[in-house]
Write a protein that holds these residues in place. Structure first.
Motif, PDB file in Angstrom:
ATOM      1  N   GLY A   1      -0.511   7.192   3.430  1.00  0.00           N
ATOM      2  CA  GLY A   1      -0.637   6.702   2.170  1.00  0.00           C
ATOM      3  C   GLY A   1      -0.713   7.306   1.326  1.00  0.00           C
ATOM      4  O   GLY A   1       0.275   7.901   0.359  1.00  0.00           O
ATOM      5  N   LEU A   2      -1.744   8.294   1.188  1.00  0.00           N
ATOM      6  CA  LEU A   2      -1.867   9.405   0.096  1.00  0.00           C
ATOM      7  C   LEU A   2      -0.804  10.671   0.351  1.00  0.00           C
ATOM      8  O   LEU A   2      -0.289  10.921  -0.510  1.00  0.00           O
ATOM      9  CB  LEU A   2      -3.245   9.744   0.226  1.00  0.00           C
ATOM     10  N   MET A   3      -1.074  11.440   1.467  1.00  0.00           N
ATOM     11  CA  MET A   3      -0.492  12.434   1.672  1.00  0.00           C
ATOM     12  C   MET A   3       1.007  12.251   1.628  1.00  0.00           C
ATOM     13  O   MET A   3       1.961  13.147   0.920  1.00  0.00           O
ATOM     14  CB  MET A   3      -0.518  13.114   2.899  1.00  0.00           C
TER      15      MET A   3
ATOM     16  N   TYR B   1      -6.773  18.343   2.193  1.00  0.00           N
ATOM     17  CA  TYR B   1      -6.368  17.467   1.378  1.00  0.00           C
ATOM     18  C   TYR B   1      -7.733  16.701   0.689  1.00  0.00           C
ATOM     19  O   TYR B   1      -7.640  16.227  -0.607  1.00  0.00           O
ATOM     20  CB  TYR B   1      -5.605  16.262   1.982  1.00  0.00           C
ATOM     21  N   LEU B   2      -8.866  16.679   1.451  1.00  0.00           N
ATOM     22  CA  LEU B   2     -10.051  16.261   0.968  1.00  0.00           C
ATOM     23  C   LEU B   2     -10.909  17.244   0.167  1.00  0.00           C
ATOM     24  O   LEU B   2     -12.098  17.221   0.289  1.00  0.00           O
ATOM     25  CB  LEU B   2     -10.807  15.356   1.804  1.00  0.00           C
TER      26      LEU B   2
ATOM     27  N   GLU C   1       1.037  16.208  -3.935  1.00  0.00           N
ATOM     28  CA  GLU C   1       0.432  17.191  -5.011  1.00  0.00           C
ATOM     29  C   GLU C   1      -0.981  16.750  -5.286  1.00  0.00           C
ATOM     30  O   GLU C   1      -1.576  17.866  -6.075  1.00  0.00           O
ATOM     31  CB  GLU C   1       1.319  17.205  -6.082  1.00  0.00           C
ATOM     32  N   GLN C   2      -1.641  15.980  -4.990  1.00  0.00           N
ATOM     33  CA  GLN C   2      -2.974  15.575  -5.299  1.00  0.00           C
ATOM     34  C   GLN C   2      -3.795  16.047  -4.295  1.00  0.00           C
ATOM     35  O   GLN C   2      -4.937  15.994  -4.238  1.00  0.00           O
ATOM     36  CB  GLN C   2      -3.201  13.947  -5.508  1.00  0.00           C
TER      37      GLN C   2
ATOM     38  N   TYR D   1       0.556  -1.306  -0.004  1.00  0.00           N
ATOM     39  CA  TYR D   1       0.150   0.016   0.024  1.00  0.00           C
ATOM     40  C   TYR D   1       0.832   1.260  -0.003  1.00  0.00           C
ATOM     41  O   TYR D   1       0.300   2.324  -0.153  1.00  0.00           O
ATOM     42  CB  TYR D   1      -0.765  -0.021   1.322  1.00  0.00           C
ATOM     43  N   TYR D   2       2.106   1.249  -0.018  1.00  0.00           N
ATOM     44  CA  TYR D   2       2.951   2.393   0.686  1.00  0.00           C
ATOM     45  C   TYR D   2       4.095   2.569  -0.300  1.00  0.00           C
ATOM     46  O   TYR D   2       4.781   3.778  -0.497  1.00  0.00           O
ATOM     47  CB  TYR D   2       3.353   2.208   1.987  1.00  0.00           C
ATOM     48  N   GLY D   3       4.636   1.784  -1.052  1.00  0.00           N
ATOM     49  CA  GLY D   3       5.815   1.653  -1.768  1.00  0.00           C
ATOM     50  C   GLY D   3       5.696   2.108  -3.117  1.00  0.00           C
ATOM     51  O   GLY D   3       4.692   2.889  -3.613  1.00  0.00           O
ATOM     52  N   GLY D   4       6.777   1.994  -4.066  1.00  0.00           N
ATOM     53  CA  GLY D   4       7.001   2.607  -5.251  1.00  0.00           C
ATOM     54  C   GLY D   4       6.028   2.354  -6.191  1.00  0.00           C
ATOM     55  O   GLY D   4       5.532   3.214  -7.026  1.00  0.00           O
ATOM     56  N   ALA D   5       5.464   0.980  -6.446  1.00  0.00           N
ATOM     57  CA  ALA D   5       4.454   0.566  -7.104  1.00  0.00           C
ATOM     58  C   ALA D   5       3.079   1.497  -6.946  1.00  0.00           C
ATOM     59  O   ALA D   5       2.490   1.856  -7.754  1.00  0.00           O
ATOM     60  CB  ALA D   5       4.154  -0.918  -7.256  1.00  0.00           C
TER      61      ALA D   5
END
Length: 443
Positions: A289-291, A379-380, A296-297, A262-266
């Motif tokens: 995870g997201l932040m 962020y949301l 940037e999202q 859930y956290y890595g490069g992929a």
């Protein structure tokens, strides 16, 4: 609580709590328990965020108790801390006053009577605070209970929600009010065919806990479980088959993507490309995870309640958590209990914990705090997340743990991957996982 000592022998740890060390114990217990004044608490934790939380809570604890606190903190990996604790207990020295147990490490304490011997039963301490026992969410005390005793207090109510990219849902005209997972599958398959996106993810990498977590979140929502309250395996069930069939269908139809973790490069790459336009995950995943992966999202993501399973189940699920427990038999036992109540469990402390760590309260009443209800999350996209969280509290499923949890995770993860690859049917995979577990666990 039985017995005069928290110390364990190697036979206890390896054989399930069969014997107690009796030598150094008396001397350890002879130390007078402190009831007031300056105290240096030994705290073990795997997370710097917890250390910061507790350190900033010292002034409040000093005001609310008869103690004046300082903290002596040891940080290490979650699994390493449990190993160290058990080794120190065998040696009869060097155990901490207060310790955080990551939820996947706590089952090691449930073997035999280890928890009873080492950890203070906090039931009476909770009952001593008017209204507190009724206010704590039962779903978040369940993982740390054994035989009716409560041995740790959770850091979070990690409600599972559906994260979705609002901008992509708008661009592709996808509905955000999908009521059931069955409808979700139809919408998701069409979205994948037309736009090449996935609306959920499962882990297929080497981290067995994450592999099981992807499945278990939906299993618990559906009303199934890995273990029941008596620590009996309940994996081979119609609910489990239904959930695994759903995930396998999702992988075939493309609305579920397989990722290594859930956290890595992929995962970061899939998020950056917009390939992952949604996923079911716990409330803390926004921060960790997201932040962490796609800052940037900010403004593009939203949360909503999970779709429901049409055949029954719950409104949500949970994933993760860390329970803090007080060690028995130390001179600071009373001080550690008071410190935990004065920081971890106060209304103010639970609000502060959310502000600092993103972890949700474990007291039902704190979810109604006006400042939390007014919180708008940049962020949301300015969404008020507690508008979602408060709708889920009445229907949070409990999670029950087993001392053989790690055996099941090792076994089950492999069979889940077989089902995802199409090498076994969901029913076959779950039955074979059940058989393998019983062979290895001896029950």
């Amino acid at each position: 609580m039985r017995g005069p000592s928290p110390h364990l022998t190697r036979r206890t740890l390896l054989g399930g709590g069969l014997a107690l060390g009796a030598t150094a114990c008396a001397g350890h217990r002879a130390a007078a328990v402190r009831t007031s004044g300056p105290v240096s608490l030994s705290l073990w934790t795997h997370d710097e965020g917890y250390e910061t939380f507790f350190r900033t809570g010292i002034p409040g604890a000093d005001r609310r108790t008869d103690f004046r606190y300082r903290l002596d903190v040891t940080r290490a990996g979650a699994a390493d801390l449990v190993t160290k604790l058990l080794a120190q207990a065998v040696a009869g020295r060097g155990i901490p006053d207060l310790m955080g147990f990551e939820i996947n490490g706590f089952p090691r304490m449930l073997r035999g009577d280890i928890a009873e011997r080492l950890l203070r039963d906090l039931t009476g301490d909770i009952a001593a605070v008017p209204g507190l026992a009724a206010d704590l969410l039962p779903a978040r005390t369940a993982p740390y209970r054994q035989d009716g005793h409560l041995y740790a207090l959770d850091s979070d109510t990690p409600l599972v929600v559906h994260y979705y990219r609002h901008d992509l849902f708008t661009r592709y005209r996808l509905p955000v009010d999908i009521a059931t997972w069955e409808e979700f599958a139809e919408v998701g398959a069409l979205a994948h065919r037309r736009h090449g996106i996935a609306l959920n993810a499962v882990v297929t990498g080497s981290d067995v806990n994450q592999v099981v977590q992807s499945f278990q979140m939906l299993l618990n929502q559906r009303g199934g479980a890995l273990f029941d309250v008596e620590q009996r395996l309940t994996l081979d069930s119609p609910e489990a088959v239904e959930v695994l069939e759903f995930l396998c269908r999702g992988l075939r139809d493309g609305f579920v993507i397989d990722i290594s973790d859930y956290y890595g490069g992929a995962m970061q790459a899939a998020l950056k490309r917009g390939t992952v336009a949604g996923l079911a995950m716990a409330s803390w995943y926004k921060v960790y995870g997201l932040m962490a992966n796609v800052p940037e999202q900010s403004g593009r993501w939203r949360i909503r309640p999970l779709p429901r399973f049409s055949r029954g189940g719950h409104a949500t699920s949970t994933a993760g958590g860390t329970g803090f427990g007080v060690l028995r038999g130390t001179a600071n036992e009373r001080a550690a209990v008071d410190f935990l109540r004065a920081t971890w469990l106060t209304h103010e402390g639970q609000v502060r914990r959310f502000r600092r760590t993103g972890y949700l309260p474990t007291r039902r009443s704190v979810f109604e705090d006006p400042s939390l209800l007014r919180t708008e999350d940049a962020y949301l996209g300015g969404q008020r997340p507690f508008d979602v969280y408060t709708t889920l509290l009445a229907d949070v499923p409990p999670v029950h743990m087993s001392p053989d949890q790690s055996i099941l995770h090792d076994v089950l993860s492999g069979h889940l991957l077989r089902a995802y690859r199409g090498d076994a049917s969901p029913r076959e995979a779950l039955r074979e996982a059940t058989e393998d577990f019983r062979d290895q666990a001896g029950r």
